[in-house]
Design a protein around this motif. Structure first.
Motif, PDB file in Angstrom:
ATOM      1  N   TYR A  28       0.837  -1.205   0.000  1.00 40.59           N
ATOM      2  CA  TYR A  28       0.000   0.000   0.000  1.00 40.59           C
ATOM      3  C   TYR A  28       0.874   1.258   0.000  1.00 40.59           C
ATOM      4  O   TYR A  28       0.648   2.179  -0.782  1.00 40.59           O
ATOM      5  CB  TYR A  28      -0.941  -0.005   1.204  1.00 40.59           C
ATOM      6  CG  TYR A  28      -1.865   1.187   1.198  1.00 40.59           C
ATOM      7  CD1 TYR A  28      -3.044   1.148   0.473  1.00 40.59           C
ATOM      8  CD2 TYR A  28      -1.535   2.348   1.891  1.00 40.59           C
ATOM      9  CE1 TYR A  28      -3.884   2.260   0.441  1.00 40.59           C
ATOM     10  CE2 TYR A  28      -2.364   3.453   1.860  1.00 40.59           C
ATOM     11  CZ  TYR A  28      -3.543   3.396   1.143  1.00 40.59           C
ATOM     12  OH  TYR A  28      -4.363   4.494   1.101  1.00 40.59           O
ATOM     13  N   GLU A  50     -11.100   6.206  -3.998  1.00 39.53           N
ATOM     14  CA  GLU A  50     -10.587   5.764  -2.702  1.00 39.53           C
ATOM     15  C   GLU A  50     -11.316   4.511  -2.232  1.00 39.53           C
ATOM     16  O   GLU A  50     -10.690   3.590  -1.695  1.00 39.53           O
ATOM     17  CB  GLU A  50     -10.706   6.892  -1.680  1.00 39.53           C
ATOM     18  CG  GLU A  50      -9.729   8.021  -1.945  1.00 39.53           C
ATOM     19  CD  GLU A  50      -9.957   9.247  -1.072  1.00 39.53           C
ATOM     20  OE1 GLU A  50     -10.972   9.301  -0.330  1.00 39.53           O
ATOM     21  OE2 GLU A  50      -9.123  10.172  -1.149  1.00 39.53           O
ATOM     22  N   ASP A  51     -12.633   4.463  -2.455  1.00 41.00           N
ATOM     23  CA  ASP A  51     -13.404   3.263  -2.110  1.00 41.00           C
ATOM     24  C   ASP A  51     -12.947   2.071  -2.945  1.00 41.00           C
ATOM     25  O   ASP A  51     -12.789   0.959  -2.435  1.00 41.00           O
ATOM     26  CB  ASP A  51     -14.899   3.495  -2.323  1.00 41.00           C
ATOM     27  CG  ASP A  51     -15.494   4.450  -1.306  1.00 41.00           C
ATOM     28  OD1 ASP A  51     -14.870   4.681  -0.248  1.00 41.00           O
ATOM     29  OD2 ASP A  51     -16.602   4.980  -1.579  1.00 41.00           O
ATOM     30  N   HIS A  54      -9.601   0.839  -1.674  1.00 38.14           N
ATOM     31  CA  HIS A  54      -9.784   0.058  -0.437  1.00 38.14           C
ATOM     32  C   HIS A  54     -10.277  -1.346  -0.764  1.00 38.14           C
ATOM     33  O   HIS A  54      -9.721  -2.341  -0.288  1.00 38.14           O
ATOM     34  CB  HIS A  54     -10.767   0.771   0.493  1.00 38.14           C
ATOM     35  CG  HIS A  54     -11.099  -0.041   1.693  1.00 38.14           C
ATOM     36  ND1 HIS A  54     -12.178  -0.890   1.735  1.00 38.14           N
ATOM     37  CD2 HIS A  54     -10.475  -0.165   2.888  1.00 38.14           C
ATOM     38  CE1 HIS A  54     -12.215  -1.492   2.904  1.00 38.14           C
ATOM     39  NE2 HIS A  54     -11.194  -1.073   3.625  1.00 38.14           N
ATOM     40  N   ASP A  55     -11.324  -1.417  -1.589  1.00 36.11           N
ATOM     41  CA  ASP A  55     -11.874  -2.727  -1.954  1.00 36.11           C
ATOM     42  C   ASP A  55     -10.833  -3.586  -2.666  1.00 36.11           C
ATOM     43  O   ASP A  55     -10.739  -4.790  -2.430  1.00 36.11           O
ATOM     44  CB  ASP A  55     -13.104  -2.571  -2.854  1.00 36.11           C
ATOM     45  CG  ASP A  55     -14.282  -1.947  -2.123  1.00 36.11           C
ATOM     46  OD1 ASP A  55     -14.264  -1.875  -0.872  1.00 36.11           O
ATOM     47  OD2 ASP A  55     -15.242  -1.527  -2.816  1.00 36.11           O
TER      48      ASP A  55
END
Length: 183
Positions: A28, A50-51, A54-55
């Motif tokens: 990351y 951003e979602d 994350h996923d």
């Protein structure tokens, strides 16, 4: 001046597969800014990107054991996970937005600069554009529709009024040509 050793993406994925959280954190920290750019160019919204990111990292963690080095690089696998997550996000009804070739080359240039630093290769956006231009127009259109616009093979076949099998063959052969041209 001492240089740090190249980052070992494959070892990091293997560590993720073993449940070693530091490896996911290292991936990351190393790639998030670039991967966020990939997602944002596809979904066209920072918050959604951003979602998506994350996923995608949850998927990397959950499926790291499925990575097969014989099929490609670990870094490429991670980018593919993010790209597919972003494309899935835009395939929601009414959400598909299109990137153009200029945006693809800008994105590719950023990723390739980092690749060049890691691998000592001198790839750039001009090389990608030159290699794309070597493809016949219908084959180039298939690649751009698939990897820039995010269309499925079926959507490309309809859009180009071309049989589905032909579209799939063109994409497969074009990717092999691009890989050879860029190497």
């Amino acid at each position: 001046m001492a240089t740090s050793p190249p980052f070992d993406y494959e070892a990091a994925l293997l560590a993720c597969a073993r449940g070693e959280r530091f490896a996911l954190r290292a991936l990351y920290e190393r790639e998030a800014r670039w991967l966020l750019g990939v997602a944002q160019r596809i979904v066209r919204d920072r918050e959604r990107a951003e979602d998506v990111l994350h996923d995608a990292f949850v998927q990397v963690w959950d499926h790291a054991a499925s990575f097969q080095p014989a099929l490609g690089s670990a870094r490429g696998w991670i980018y593919t996970v993010v790209r597919h997550a972003a494309l899935k996000a835009v395939r929601e009804p009414g959400r598909l937005q299109v990137m153009d070739v200029t945006e693809l080359t800008a994105l590719s240039d950023a990723q390739q600069r980092d690749d060049a630093a890691d691998e000592g290769r001198g790839l750039d956006a001009d090389s990608l554009e030159r290699c794309l231009q070597r493809l016949d127009a219908p084959r180039r259109a298939c690649v751009v529709h698939a990897f820039v616009d995010g269309y499925t093979h079926e959507q490309i076949a309809v859009r180009l009024n071309t049989p589905l099998g032909t579209v799939k063959s063109w994409i497969k052969r074009s990717l092999a040509s691009l890989k050879e041209c860029l190497s």
